[in-house]
Design a protein around this motif. Structure first.
Motif, PDB file in Angstrom:
ATOM      1  N   PHE A   1      10.484  -8.118   5.502  1.00 27.52           N
ATOM      2  CA  PHE A   1       9.413  -8.240   4.521  1.00 27.52           C
ATOM      3  C   PHE A   1       8.215  -7.411   4.940  1.00 27.52           C
ATOM      4  O   PHE A   1       8.067  -7.052   6.118  1.00 27.52           O
ATOM      5  CB  PHE A   1       8.986  -9.706   4.332  1.00 27.52           C
ATOM      6  CG  PHE A   1       8.417 -10.359   5.564  1.00 27.52           C
ATOM      7  CD1 PHE A   1       7.057 -10.267   5.867  1.00 27.52           C
ATOM      8  CD2 PHE A   1       9.234 -11.077   6.428  1.00 27.52           C
ATOM      9  CE1 PHE A   1       6.538 -10.867   7.002  1.00 27.52           C
ATOM     10  CE2 PHE A   1       8.720 -11.676   7.572  1.00 27.52           C
ATOM     11  CZ  PHE A   1       7.366 -11.575   7.854  1.00 27.52           C
ATOM     12  N   ILE A   2       7.356  -7.105   3.970  1.00 33.22           N
ATOM     13  CA  ILE A   2       6.055  -6.485   4.225  1.00 33.22           C
ATOM     14  C   ILE A   2       5.013  -7.216   3.400  1.00 33.22           C
ATOM     15  O   ILE A   2       5.223  -7.487   2.213  1.00 33.22           O
ATOM     16  CB  ILE A   2       6.037  -4.984   3.857  1.00 33.22           C
ATOM     17  CG1 ILE A   2       7.034  -4.194   4.706  1.00 33.22           C
ATOM     18  CG2 ILE A   2       4.632  -4.403   4.052  1.00 33.22           C
ATOM     19  CD1 ILE A   2       7.077  -2.704   4.386  1.00 33.22           C
ATOM     20  N   TYR A   3       3.886  -7.542   4.040  1.00 32.09           N
ATOM     21  CA  TYR A   3       2.717  -8.064   3.348  1.00 32.09           C
ATOM     22  C   TYR A   3       1.739  -6.905   3.129  1.00 32.09           C
ATOM     23  O   TYR A   3       1.381  -6.197   4.083  1.00 32.09           O
ATOM     24  CB  TYR A   3       2.005  -9.130   4.179  1.00 32.09           C
ATOM     25  CG  TYR A   3       2.682 -10.474   4.258  1.00 32.09           C
ATOM     26  CD1 TYR A   3       3.950 -10.699   3.734  1.00 32.09           C
ATOM     27  CD2 TYR A   3       2.035 -11.542   4.870  1.00 32.09           C
ATOM     28  CE1 TYR A   3       4.548 -11.934   3.826  1.00 32.09           C
ATOM     29  CE2 TYR A   3       2.630 -12.794   4.963  1.00 32.09           C
ATOM     30  CZ  TYR A   3       3.892 -12.983   4.447  1.00 32.09           C
ATOM     31  OH  TYR A   3       4.490 -14.224   4.541  1.00 32.09           O
ATOM     32  N   PHE A   4       1.316  -6.722   1.901  1.00 26.77           N
ATOM     33  CA  PHE A   4       0.335  -5.696   1.568  1.00 26.77           C
ATOM     34  C   PHE A   4      -0.998  -6.355   1.234  1.00 26.77           C
ATOM     35  O   PHE A   4      -1.046  -7.345   0.491  1.00 26.77           O
ATOM     36  CB  PHE A   4       0.791  -4.878   0.359  1.00 26.77           C
ATOM     37  CG  PHE A   4       1.967  -3.989   0.621  1.00 26.77           C
ATOM     38  CD1 PHE A   4       1.788  -2.668   0.991  1.00 26.77           C
ATOM     39  CD2 PHE A   4       3.261  -4.477   0.492  1.00 26.77           C
ATOM     40  CE1 PHE A   4       2.875  -1.840   1.232  1.00 26.77           C
ATOM     41  CE2 PHE A   4       4.354  -3.665   0.720  1.00 26.77           C
ATOM     42  CZ  PHE A   4       4.164  -2.338   1.094  1.00 26.77           C
ATOM     43  N   ASP A   5      -2.074  -5.796   1.779  1.00 25.08           N
ATOM     44  CA  ASP A   5      -3.425  -6.274   1.491  1.00 25.08           C
ATOM     45  C   ASP A   5      -4.113  -5.326   0.519  1.00 25.08           C
ATOM     46  O   ASP A   5      -3.919  -4.105   0.593  1.00 25.08           O
ATOM     47  CB  ASP A   5      -4.258  -6.361   2.773  1.00 25.08           C
ATOM     48  CG  ASP A   5      -3.728  -7.408   3.734  1.00 25.08           C
ATOM     49  OD1 ASP A   5      -2.969  -8.287   3.295  1.00 25.08           O
ATOM     50  OD2 ASP A   5      -4.085  -7.339   4.929  1.00 25.08           O
ATOM     51  N   PRO A   6      -4.950  -5.856  -0.377  1.00 27.04           N
ATOM     52  CA  PRO A   6      -5.648  -4.991  -1.329  1.00 27.04           C
ATOM     53  C   PRO A   6      -6.834  -4.266  -0.699  1.00 27.04           C
ATOM     54  O   PRO A   6      -7.464  -4.768   0.236  1.00 27.04           O
ATOM     55  CB  PRO A   6      -6.123  -5.976  -2.395  1.00 27.04           C
ATOM     56  CG  PRO A   6      -6.318  -7.261  -1.644  1.00 27.04           C
ATOM     57  CD  PRO A   6      -5.245  -7.283  -0.588  1.00 27.04           C
ATOM     58  N   ILE A   7      -7.126  -3.090  -1.217  1.00 23.73           N
ATOM     59  CA  ILE A   7      -8.319  -2.328  -0.875  1.00 23.73           C
ATOM     60  C   ILE A   7      -9.101  -2.146  -2.173  1.00 23.73           C
ATOM     61  O   ILE A   7      -8.538  -1.734  -3.188  1.00 23.73           O
ATOM     62  CB  ILE A   7      -7.957  -0.971  -0.251  1.00 23.73           C
ATOM     63  CG1 ILE A   7      -7.214  -1.191   1.084  1.00 23.73           C
ATOM     64  CG2 ILE A   7      -9.202  -0.116  -0.034  1.00 23.73           C
ATOM     65  CD1 ILE A   7      -6.720   0.092   1.728  1.00 23.73           C
ATOM     66  N   TYR A   8     -10.394  -2.463  -2.128  1.00 23.03           N
ATOM     67  CA  TYR A   8     -11.194  -2.530  -3.349  1.00 23.03           C
ATOM     68  C   TYR A   8     -12.268  -1.456  -3.415  1.00 23.03           C
ATOM     69  O   TYR A   8     -12.753  -0.966  -2.389  1.00 23.03           O
ATOM     70  CB  TYR A   8     -11.914  -3.885  -3.432  1.00 23.03           C
ATOM     71  CG  TYR A   8     -11.036  -5.089  -3.594  1.00 23.03           C
ATOM     72  CD1 TYR A   8     -10.595  -5.495  -4.857  1.00 23.03           C
ATOM     73  CD2 TYR A   8     -10.675  -5.859  -2.493  1.00 23.03           C
ATOM     74  CE1 TYR A   8      -9.814  -6.635  -5.009  1.00 23.03           C
ATOM     75  CE2 TYR A   8      -9.886  -6.989  -2.634  1.00 23.03           C
ATOM     76  CZ  TYR A   8      -9.466  -7.369  -3.901  1.00 23.03           C
ATOM     77  OH  TYR A   8      -8.694  -8.493  -4.049  1.00 23.03           O
ATOM     78  N   ARG A   9     -12.657  -1.144  -4.635  1.00 24.56           N
ATOM     79  CA  ARG A   9     -13.886  -0.386  -4.907  1.00 24.56           C
ATOM     80  C   ARG A   9     -14.362  -0.759  -6.305  1.00 24.56           C
ATOM     81  O   ARG A   9     -13.599  -0.697  -7.272  1.00 24.56           O
ATOM     82  CB  ARG A   9     -13.649   1.121  -4.834  1.00 24.56           C
ATOM     83  CG  ARG A   9     -14.938   1.954  -5.038  1.00 24.56           C
ATOM     84  CD  ARG A   9     -14.698   3.428  -4.813  1.00 24.56           C
ATOM     85  NE  ARG A   9     -13.690   3.936  -5.737  1.00 24.56           N
ATOM     86  CZ  ARG A   9     -12.849   4.921  -5.440  1.00 24.56           C
ATOM     87  NH1 ARG A   9     -12.876   5.488  -4.262  1.00 24.56           N
ATOM     88  NH2 ARG A   9     -11.971   5.334  -6.338  1.00 24.56           N
TER      89      ARG A   9
END
Length: 335
Positions: free
Chosen positions: A207-215
């Motif tokens: 599995f891979i957990y992806f984190d969001p990057i915001y602007r």
């Protein structure tokens, strides 16, 4: 930024005060453009909050103060918040920060800004697995298909801890998970986190957990912060999961995919604000320290995606911050 002391007459005196968690999340969604911005909300962090500006996230361990990533605020306010933070914590080390942070801390306070590694970003609208330089990716995808591997996005736990514990036992650092530079799997705050699982015969094998990057309150990228594979089937799982997730994000209109930190992936040249002895030490650790951590293997794996690389730095007061770096490596559990 020119190599001179910055004029700070326009910086007003601000009183740091505690932000609510909801307020920090608001700053994250507005200004969380750094690949580690989401990780600043991991358990165990402390915060230097400046209402109306943003926050700096840090940990205090073994007598040291360690800042994680750029301040979560507008770039034009870096000087405001860093001025106040440095006044309170003049001996802090700043880990995985951008050149804008380095320039201010070096010119204003004389701190060294030494490259700590690299990061990589992919423009998803240009992404594909075609081309000679991506043959390894295609080979991994073909192998996964032959072995009956499928990928699905899941929002519930699917043998996550079991897979993770088995994976850790295959690593050079077998006893514990890395922390600080990689946030833990279990976080109270998980909004917009994405999970992709690989299956073989109906059984989760990675599995891979992806984190969001915001602007500006929009998700502009994701970063794979946690990845694991079953010890019985490691080959190609990361590439297969990544390629599937990238296709999903591209279809959603997400502009970028960040690959996160590539530790000790260093430019041979030394910049004027870098500590030459520390840079030589880090080069030596990369060459001789693979028994401690798979620096070269990680760099090779991420290089297969052919992203656009850029430098990331650490800022420190001493030429060789030996005690601080020993504490930092213990904090991240690399040693």
């Amino acid at each position: 930024m020119s190599d001179q002391i910055l004029p700070l007459d326009g910086i007003r005196a601000l009183d740091a005060g505690a932000l609510s968690f909801a307020e920090r999340v608001g700053y994250l969604k507005q200004y969380g453009v750094h690949s580690q911005s989401f990780s600043t909300l991991q358990p165990g962090m402390k915060y230097f909050d400046v209402p109306g500006i943003g926050y700096v996230a840090y940990m205090r361990k073994w007598g040291g103060t360690f800042v994680l990533s750029d301040p979560v605020c507008a770039p034009e306010n870096f000087a405001v918040i860093l001025e106040q933070f440095h006044t309170r914590f003049p001996n802090a080390c700043y880990i995985q920060v951008s050149k804008a942070v380095v320039d201010f801390l070096h010119l204003r306070f004389g701190l060294f800004g030494t490259q700590f590694g690299s990061e990589s970003r992919i423009r998803l609208q240009d992404w594909s697995v075609s081309g000679k330089k991506k043959q390894i990716l295609r080979t991994a995808l073909n192998q996964a298909e032959k072995n009956g591997i499928s990928v699905k996005e899941r929002f519930s736990d699917d043998h996550t801890r079991e897979i993770s514990d088995a994976w850790i036992r295959t690593r050079k650092c077998k006893s514990k998970e890395i922390r600080f530079l990689i946030r833990p799997m279990e976080m109270d705050y998980r909004e917009n986190e994405r999970h992709f699982y690989a299956y073989q015969g109906g059984r989760a094998v990675g599995f891979i957990y992806f984190d969001p990057i915001y602007r500006n309150n929009e998700i502009i990228s994701y970063v794979p912060n946690i990845s694991r594979a079953n010890a019985d089937f490691r080959q190609g799982i990361f590439y297969t999961l990544m390629a599937h997730a990238m296709d999903v994000f591209k279809a959603e209109g997400v502009p970028y995919l960040d690959l996160g930190l590539i530790p000790l992936s260093l430019d041979p040249a030394t910049e004027h604000q870098e500590s030459r002895p520390l840079k030589r030490l880090l080069h030596g650790l990369y060459e001789k320290g693979n028994s401690l951590y798979n620096f070269k293997g990680l760099e090779f794996t991420k290089s297969r995606f052919r992203g656009d690389n850029f430098k990331t730095y650490c800022c420190h007061r001493r030429t060789i911050p030996a005690l601080e770096f020993l504490a930092m490596f213990r904090l991240t559990r690399l040693l």
